[in-house]
Design an enzyme around this catalytic site. Structure first.
Site, PDB file in Angstrom:
ATOM      1  N   ASP A 158      29.830  18.507  33.816  1.00 43.68           N
ATOM      2  CA  ASP A 158      29.046  18.632  32.518  1.00 43.68           C
ATOM      3  C   ASP A 158      27.751  19.392  32.801  1.00 43.68           C
ATOM      4  O   ASP A 158      27.289  19.161  33.870  1.00 43.68           O
ATOM      5  CB  ASP A 158      28.758  17.592  31.739  1.00 43.68           C
ATOM      6  CG  ASP A 158      29.820  16.950  30.889  1.00 43.68           C
ATOM      7  OD1 ASP A 158      30.859  17.486  30.565  1.00 43.68           O
ATOM      8  OD2 ASP A 158      30.017  15.429  30.559  1.00 43.68           O
ATOM      9  N   ASP A 172      34.643  20.020  25.730  1.00 48.90           N
ATOM     10  CA  ASP A 172      33.980  19.320  24.840  1.00 48.90           C
ATOM     11  C   ASP A 172      33.633  20.156  23.542  1.00 48.90           C
ATOM     12  O   ASP A 172      34.271  19.517  22.561  1.00 48.90           O
ATOM     13  CB  ASP A 172      32.742  18.563  25.192  1.00 48.90           C
ATOM     14  CG  ASP A 172      32.791  17.591  26.647  1.00 48.90           C
ATOM     15  OD1 ASP A 172      33.811  17.048  26.737  1.00 48.90           O
ATOM     16  OD2 ASP A 172      31.945  17.232  27.273  1.00 48.90           O
TER      17      ASP A 172
END
Length: 199
Positions: A158, A172
């Site tokens: 991330d 995401d």
């Protein structure tokens, strides 16, 4: 009279009787062919959207691991938006870090359901929505399988870090956008097979 019937054809004769049936059969065949073509186009859109979403996620993660990991965060919009590389063992936005394997299995199941659903897909908006879901799920599943600490337990990369919010990635984002689009389509009563219903 008999000569006129022979030339024109009557419902009882092979010359005149087969023409309506043949025409109806040709019309039905043309409709079926258009339906197959339309479905094929929508399936192509689904997989094209999925491929683009997956490629963008994969490339962005490769760049983040190579250039940003183990470095200080990069400010994009002051301290409101930063690029900050982390490894996430949980689900989207860092939730459920103790259930990595379960999330991996769920992602694999979602991919299977989308592929099965594609066979009955006749709606272009649904094709786009499912393509986003598929691309995002594939992106994070790739991390789960190929990244440390091991197969099906890999940590997701991330790096998008808005101020006061969880760190996330492009996969995401694709999943969330696809989910929002599906909710909107459901509110409008549009089904994946193209039918529209009003409750």
């Amino acid at each position: 009279m008999a000569e006129a019937e022979r030339i024109i054809g009557t419902p009882d004769t092979p010359d005149g009787g087969d023409e309506p049936t043949a025409a109806a059969g040709a019309d039905a065949q043309a409709v079926t062919e258009r339906t197959r073509t339309g479905r094929g186009r929508r399936i192509a859109v689904l997989f094209a959207v999925a491929a683009v979403a997956y490629a963008l996620d994969l490339v962005s993660k490769m760049l983040v691991v190579a250039k940003l990991e183990h470095h200080a965060p990069i400010q994009v919009v002051g301290d409101w938006l930063e690029l900050h590389a982390i490894r996430n063992p949980g689900a989207a936005f860092g939730f459920g870090a103790a259930f990595t394997v379960i999330f991996t299995l769920i992602a694999a199941a979602v991919i299977g359901v989308i592929i099965r659903l594609a066979r009955k897909l006749y709606s272009m908006p649904w094709a786009i929505a499912l393509g986003l879901l598929l691309g995002g799920a594939l992106g994070n599943l790739t991390d789960r399988i190929f990244r440390a600490p091991g197969v099906f337990e890999g940590e997701v990369v991330d790096f998008i870090a808005p101020k006061g919010f969880a760190v996330f990635n492009l996969a995401d984002s694709a999943i969330v956008c696809g989910g929002i689009l599906i909710v909107l389509l459901s509110f409008r009563g549009l089904d994946p097979d193209g039918t529209v219903h009003k409750d």
